[in-house]
Design an enzyme around this catalytic site. Structure first.
Site, short mmCIF file in Angstrom:
data_model
loop_
_atom_site.label_atom_id
_atom_site.label_comp_id
_atom_site.label_asym_id
_atom_site.label_seq_id
_atom_site.Cartn_x
_atom_site.Cartn_y
_atom_site.Cartn_z
N HIS A 12 2.91 30.20 23.93
CA HIS A 12 1.92 29.20 23.48
C HIS A 12 1.58 28.17 24.56
O HIS A 12 1.30 27.01 24.26
CB HIS A 12 2.40 28.54 22.17
CG HIS A 12 3.70 27.82 22.29
ND1 HIS A 12 4.63 27.78 21.27
CD2 HIS A 12 4.25 27.09 23.29
CE1 HIS A 12 5.67 27.07 21.64
NE2 HIS A 12 5.46 26.62 22.86
N HIS A 59 6.39 19.76 20.16
CA HIS A 59 6.88 19.30 21.46
C HIS A 59 6.86 17.77 21.50
O HIS A 59 6.11 17.16 22.25
CB HIS A 59 6.02 19.86 22.58
CG HIS A 59 5.96 21.37 22.61
ND1 HIS A 59 5.22 22.11 21.70
CD2 HIS A 59 6.53 22.27 23.43
CE1 HIS A 59 5.36 23.41 21.98
NE2 HIS A 59 6.15 23.52 23.01
N HIS A 194 10.70 30.34 30.83
CA HIS A 194 10.10 29.19 31.48
C HIS A 194 11.03 27.99 31.51
O HIS A 194 11.81 27.77 30.61
CB HIS A 194 8.72 28.81 30.94
CG HIS A 194 8.61 28.35 29.50
ND1 HIS A 194 8.98 29.10 28.42
CD2 HIS A 194 8.08 27.21 28.98
CE1 HIS A 194 8.69 28.46 27.31
NE2 HIS A 194 8.15 27.29 27.61
N GLU A 241 12.74 28.82 23.44
CA GLU A 241 11.69 28.94 22.40
C GLU A 241 11.62 30.34 21.81
O GLU A 241 11.18 30.51 20.66
CB GLU A 241 10.32 28.62 23.02
CG GLU A 241 10.08 27.15 23.27
CD GLU A 241 8.69 26.89 23.82
OE1 GLU A 241 8.30 25.72 23.85
OE2 GLU A 241 7.98 27.83 24.24
C1 DHB Z 1 4.22 24.59 28.98
C2 DHB Z 1 4.56 23.97 27.77
C3 DHB Z 1 5.06 24.73 26.75
O1 DHB Z 1 5.33 24.18 25.53
C4 DHB Z 1 5.27 26.05 26.86
O2 DHB Z 1 5.83 26.70 25.84
C5 DHB Z 1 4.95 26.68 28.06
C6 DHB Z 1 4.41 25.95 29.10
C7 DHB Z 1 3.64 23.81 30.10
O3 DHB Z 1 3.54 22.58 30.00
O4 DHB Z 1 3.25 24.43 31.09
FE FE Z 2 6.40 25.31 24.21
#
Ligand code: DHB
Ligand code: FE
Length: 281
Positions: A12, A59, A194, A241
């Protein structure tokens, strides 16, 4: 009776939403990603779910460290996009489905002993709106009603992958016992690997992402045993996540048909992953 029509797992990443909102989807950076998600749009247009349960994490938008529900169901009649710092995304409000949301809450709390937080008023952030944009594009109104299912993946102690898997199974039983003839789909969002902060910012672990894409389809019981330590080590601090995909998978049949799979790097700092799944009856 309600009919279950399928499950979607999708990252997302917020910049995907920004690319859509600012008409950048055909630019060189974004085109491969948007080409790769096209089969999701085709599937969504054909499946025509009346209601989508979107499993996502907030978030620090509606919730935060002052109030951190482990699992929260949005039972309200509408959910506006949250202003995450650049103004709310120019997407339609989500229309809720309070009857089914309350049925799910009742079933979870009374029959399944899952003590769920009930939220009647909430805004929703990119965790929920980006997957809707990926599936449905830029309509004036979303073509389905939405039940937000918000999961704490931010603040220790987060629920285990196995707890998420069991929650998915319990949600499926709730859907199956809903007497109204509607079509229901479930999206599990977030991931894949990530890390947005610290020394390992930008971490991408493609072999580990493959383990998740394969495991969700083929060996979810095994994947449900994944520890948080493994996820943090292999997938990065925000990679956790992906436990939300287990809720989606838990809601599905033991065997699933993979309608579409797509994996793409880079999407911002994050590995983008997509699965479109249907039950094998
Ligand atoms: C980013 C934020 C998110 O919540 C995520 O799941 C993936 C990437 C970001 O800020 O790049
Ligand atoms: Fe996220």
């Amino acid at each position: 009776m309600a009919k279950f029509v399928g499950g979607v797992a999708t990252s997302h990443v917020p910049s995907i939403g920004a690319a859509i909102d600012h008409n950048k989807t055909q630019e060189a950076y974004w085109k491969p990603l948007f080409d790769g998600i096209e089969p999701l749009r085709t599937w969504a247009a054909e499946a025509q779910p009346d209601v989508v349960i979107v499993v996502y994490n907030d978030h620090a938008s509606r919730f935060g460290l002052d109030l951190t529900p482990t699992f929260a169901v949005g039972a309200g009649s509408s959910f506006l996009p949250h202003d995450e710092g650049y103004g709310p995304r120019p997407v339609p409000p989500c229309v809720g489905e309070p009857d089914l949301a309350w049925h799910i809450v009742e079933s979870l709390v009374i029959n399944e002993e899952f003590d769920i937080t009930i939220v009647n008023e909430m805004t929703v952030d990119h965790g929920l709106t980006v997957p809707l944009s990926l599936a449905f594009g830029q309509p004036d109104q979303w073509p389905c009603r939405v039940i937000p299912l918000c999961v704490n993946v931010i603040q220790y102690p987060q629920p285990t992958a196995n707890r998420c898997y069991k929650l998915g199974k319990a949600i499926r039983r709730a859907i199956e016992s809903y007497p109204t003839d509607i079509k229901v789909a479930i999206f599990g969002t977030g991931g894949l690997s990530h890390q947005l902060q610290g020394e390992r910012a930008g971490l991408i672990n493609t072999p580990y992402d493959m383990k998740w894409l394969n495991g969700i389809v083929e060996t979810p019981e095994q994947l449900a045993q994944t520890t948080h330590l493994e996820l943090l080590t292999e997938a990065g601090s925000e990679g956790l996540e992906v436990i939300m995909w287990m809720i989606m998978r838990g809601a599905m049949a033991k065997d699933v048909r993979e309608v579409h799979r797509f994996y793409h790097v880079p999407a911002s700092n994050t590995a983008y992953g997509l699965l479109v799944l249907e039950d094998v009856e």
